[in-house]
Design a protein around this motif. Structure first.
Motif, mmCIF file in Angstrom:
data_model
loop_
_atom_site.group_PDB
_atom_site.id
_atom_site.type_symbol
_atom_site.label_atom_id
_atom_site.label_comp_id
_atom_site.label_asym_id
_atom_site.label_seq_id
_atom_site.Cartn_x
_atom_site.Cartn_y
_atom_site.Cartn_z
ATOM 1 N N ARG A 118 0.830 -1.204 0.000
ATOM 2 C CA ARG A 118 0.000 0.000 0.000
ATOM 3 C C ARG A 118 0.870 1.261 0.000
ATOM 4 O O ARG A 118 2.036 1.226 0.430
ATOM 5 N N PRO A 119 0.337 2.403 -0.491
ATOM 6 C CA PRO A 119 1.115 3.647 -0.481
ATOM 7 C C PRO A 119 1.565 3.993 0.937
ATOM 8 O O PRO A 119 0.767 4.000 1.875
ATOM 9 N N GLN A 138 2.472 3.110 -7.350
ATOM 10 C CA GLN A 138 1.207 2.529 -6.908
ATOM 11 C C GLN A 138 1.287 1.034 -7.238
ATOM 12 O O GLN A 138 0.837 0.584 -8.285
ATOM 13 N N GLY A 141 -2.021 -0.323 -7.789
ATOM 14 C CA GLY A 141 -2.932 0.537 -8.523
ATOM 15 C C GLY A 141 -2.506 0.812 -9.952
ATOM 16 O O GLY A 141 -3.328 1.204 -10.780
ATOM 17 N N ASP A 142 -1.238 0.619 -10.243
ATOM 18 C CA ASP A 142 -0.715 0.868 -11.583
ATOM 19 C C ASP A 142 -0.800 -0.423 -12.404
ATOM 20 O O ASP A 142 -0.132 -1.415 -12.068
#
Length: 281
Positions: A118-119, A138, A141-142
């Motif tokens: 996670r970030p 990310q 997420g990326d």
């Protein structure tokens, strides 16, 4: 007497393997929805649909990430096994550390790596500590890196099993061969290249087929971490959704049969590639 001893394991094998397999094959030629007592026979229509609708088969592209990770997994397992098979301090501790992830439940691993990726999580903090904060992304997420991240989890989880198998194979090599090579002036690379690699050839085939089978049937890690979203849906996730979300158990069964045939084909190819002198006799 031998058949008497085999009776119970054979009963379990038949009930829990071959009967379900027979049901799977039967369901794959029907349009059963999983609830209706009627199972309309449709022949090969489900298989035709699989190969004529790209969205049902294109999820195999995700498996390429896990297949690439399999190469790294086998290489790392052999590397670690080579280092831990000889006189190395605390080698038993390192063996336990490497094998420990293989004992952890997949759900626990998925939740642990949610915090890891996670970030601002463990990975980003570590990169910042090392002065590599610019590499932070990310990770989940990326779309360009998410499947690599998940494939890395797969490597971390299973590299210990391959390491233990390779250690057993290396220790089975006659120590006199290593002694003779050392007397002849062979360095560490030569011993690895000409003694260890050929000596663990069959185990390499075993580790490879286990890793490839696992990479093609990945489910719990991407499902729990992302629900198959963001381009992480695997072939097994696709089959799960087809059966339990879309209510097409017949089509999902055909998908499972296709996956089974692919794994069997890979196993046969692997057997040909790693056939040794014993098999040729």
């Amino acid at each position: 007497m031998p058949w008497l001893y085999l009776l119970i394991p054979l009963a379990f094998l038949i009930v829990f393997t071959y009967v379900p397999l027979g049901n799977l094959l039967y369901y794959s030629v029907t349009s059963w929805d999983g609830l209706d007592p009627d199972k309309p026979f449709v022949g090969l229509a489900n298989y035709v649909e699989i190969f004529t609708q790209p969205q049902l088969f294109e999820v195999f592209g995700v498996s390429l990430y896990y297949l690439a990770a399999t190469v790294a997994q086998v290489f790392l397992a052999l590397l670690f096994a080579t280092l831990l098979s000889f006189n190395l301090r605390l080698r038993n501790l390192f063996k336990a550390i490497l094998f420990f992830p293989n004992l952890i439940n997949g759900v626990a691993i998925a939740f642990a790596f949610l915090f890891f990726f996670r970030p601002g999580g463990t990975l980003d903090i570590t990169l910042q500590f090392l002065g590599l904060g610019g590499l932070s992304k990310q990770w989940l997420g990326d779309p360009a890196v998410v499947n690599w991240s998940l494939a890395g989890v797969q490597v971390w989880r299973y590299v210990g099993l391959g390491t233990i198998l390779f250690i057993g194979a290396i220790q089975a090599i006659d120590s006199q061969i290593f002694e003779a090579a050392e007397l002849d002036g062979a360095n560490a690379w030569h011993r690895f290249r000409y003694i260890i690699v050929p000596g663990v050839r069959r185990i390499t085939g075993l580790v490879a087929i286990l890793s490839i089978s696992a990479s093609l049937s990945v489910f719990e890690i991407p499902w729990i971490m992302l629900g198959g979203a963001n381009g992480t849906s695997t072939f097994v996730i696709q089959a799960y959704r087809t059966a339990f979300v879309d209510g097409k158990v017949g089509l999902a069964s055909a998908l499972a049969v296709v996956l089974l045939l692919i794994v069997v084909a890979i196993a046969l190819i692997q057997r040909r590639l790693f056939k040794d002198e014993v098999d040729l006799v």
